[in-house]
Design an enzyme around this catalytic site. Structure first.
Site, PDB file in Angstrom:
ATOM      1  N   ALA A  56       0.864  -1.178   0.000  1.00 50.82           N
ATOM      2  CA  ALA A  56       0.000   0.000   0.000  1.00 50.82           C
ATOM      3  C   ALA A  56       0.900   1.227   0.000  1.00 50.82           C
ATOM      4  CB  ALA A  56      -0.908   0.006   1.229  1.00 50.82           C
ATOM      5  N   VAL A  82       4.589  -1.299   3.307  1.00 51.05           N
ATOM      6  CA  VAL A  82       4.429   0.123   2.973  1.00 51.05           C
ATOM      7  C   VAL A  82       5.275   0.422   1.737  1.00 51.05           C
ATOM      8  CG1 VAL A  82       4.760   2.498   3.726  1.00 51.05           C
ATOM      9  CG2 VAL A  82       3.980   0.760   5.363  1.00 51.05           C
ATOM     10  N   LYS A  83       4.629   1.011   0.756  1.00 49.72           N
ATOM     11  CA  LYS A  83       5.301   1.282  -0.522  1.00 49.72           C
ATOM     12  C   LYS A  83       5.716   2.750  -0.565  1.00 49.72           C
ATOM     13  CE  LYS A  83       4.428  -0.121  -5.331  1.00 49.72           C
ATOM     14  NZ  LYS A  83       3.344  -0.538  -6.249  1.00 49.72           N
ATOM     15  N   VAL A  84       7.000   2.993  -0.852  1.00 50.92           N
ATOM     16  CA  VAL A  84       7.519   4.364  -0.901  1.00 50.92           C
ATOM     17  C   VAL A  84       8.307   4.552  -2.193  1.00 50.92           C
ATOM     18  CG1 VAL A  84       7.656   4.484   1.624  1.00 50.92           C
ATOM     19  CG2 VAL A  84       9.683   3.813   0.315  1.00 50.92           C
TER      20      VAL A  84
END
Length: 217
Positions: A56, A82-84
């Site tokens: 996400a 967590v996608k960054v």
């Protein structure tokens, strides 16, 4: 090699998951828009459906805000990654969240140097974009191979997640090179089963079977 499905469409994920073809899911703001769903709601539904990592993505651009968004997304379920983006702010966010024990997927990677930085920042996954490199007349598979070599040289545990996959050839090439994961749209994953000789052979078998006049059931 693990298969992640690149979609936020529940029905498509369910169909492939029932066949054992889903090791995880990746989403992004564009896929959330396409789904027409609230990000927290649809991501929670995906996490309940799939056992593996569900990426996400944060949408802030400053590290402090990205970290806050990442922590909120991480609260959705234990299997959130967590996608960054691969920016300095994204790398700072990656380091902070990974130090807290959170899975992090660093996305929008287009060079070996970027992949090296992500690994040193503690990324769980690095997402090199194959198709977008192909779009500008660069060979995206060369990047996957180069990252594989560098990570193997130094024993980095960051998993190579081949992304922006447009074709079945991308999947096969990624597997040959040794990518840990591919993420692809449901349609591409389903096309992996297609082959004209399979269709031709089945047609011949069915034709001959009809001539026997027999039934199995």
């Amino acid at each position: 090699m693990k298969f992640f499905v690149d979609t936020a469409e529940i029905d498509a994920i369910t169909e492939l998951n029932d066949l054992g073809m889903v090791d995880g899911v990746t989403t992004n703001p564009s896929l959330i828009l396409k789904s027409g769903r609230d990000i927290l709601e649809v991501t929670k539904e995906i996490c309940d459906l799939v056992d593996g990592p569900v990426s996400a993505e944060v949408v802030a651009t400053e590290a402090e805000d990205m970290i806050a968004e990442g922590r909120k997304l991480a609260q959705i379920a234990p299997n959130i990654a967590v996608k960054v983006p691969l920016t300095w702010a994204g790398l700072k966010t990656c380091k902070t969240l990974s130090d807290e024990g959170q899975m992090v997927n660093v996305t929008l990677c287009f060079s070996v140097n970027q992949a090296l930085l992500a690994a040193k920042a503690g990324a769980t996954f690095i997402s090199p974009f194959i198709g977008r490199l192909d779009d500008i007349n660069l060979d995206g598979m060369d990047l996957i191979a180069d990252i594989r070599q560098v990570y193997d040289n130094y024993g980095f545990e960051t998993e190579i997640l081949a992304a922006s996959i447009r074709s079945v050839n991308h999947v096969a090439d990624s597997a040959r090179i040794g990518a840990d994961v591919i993420t692809a749209p449901p349609a591409v994953i389903k096309k992996l089963a297609d082959h004209p000789l399979t269709d031709k052979g089945l047609e011949a078998f069915l034709s001959d079977w009809a001539k026997t006049g027999q039934k199995i059931l």
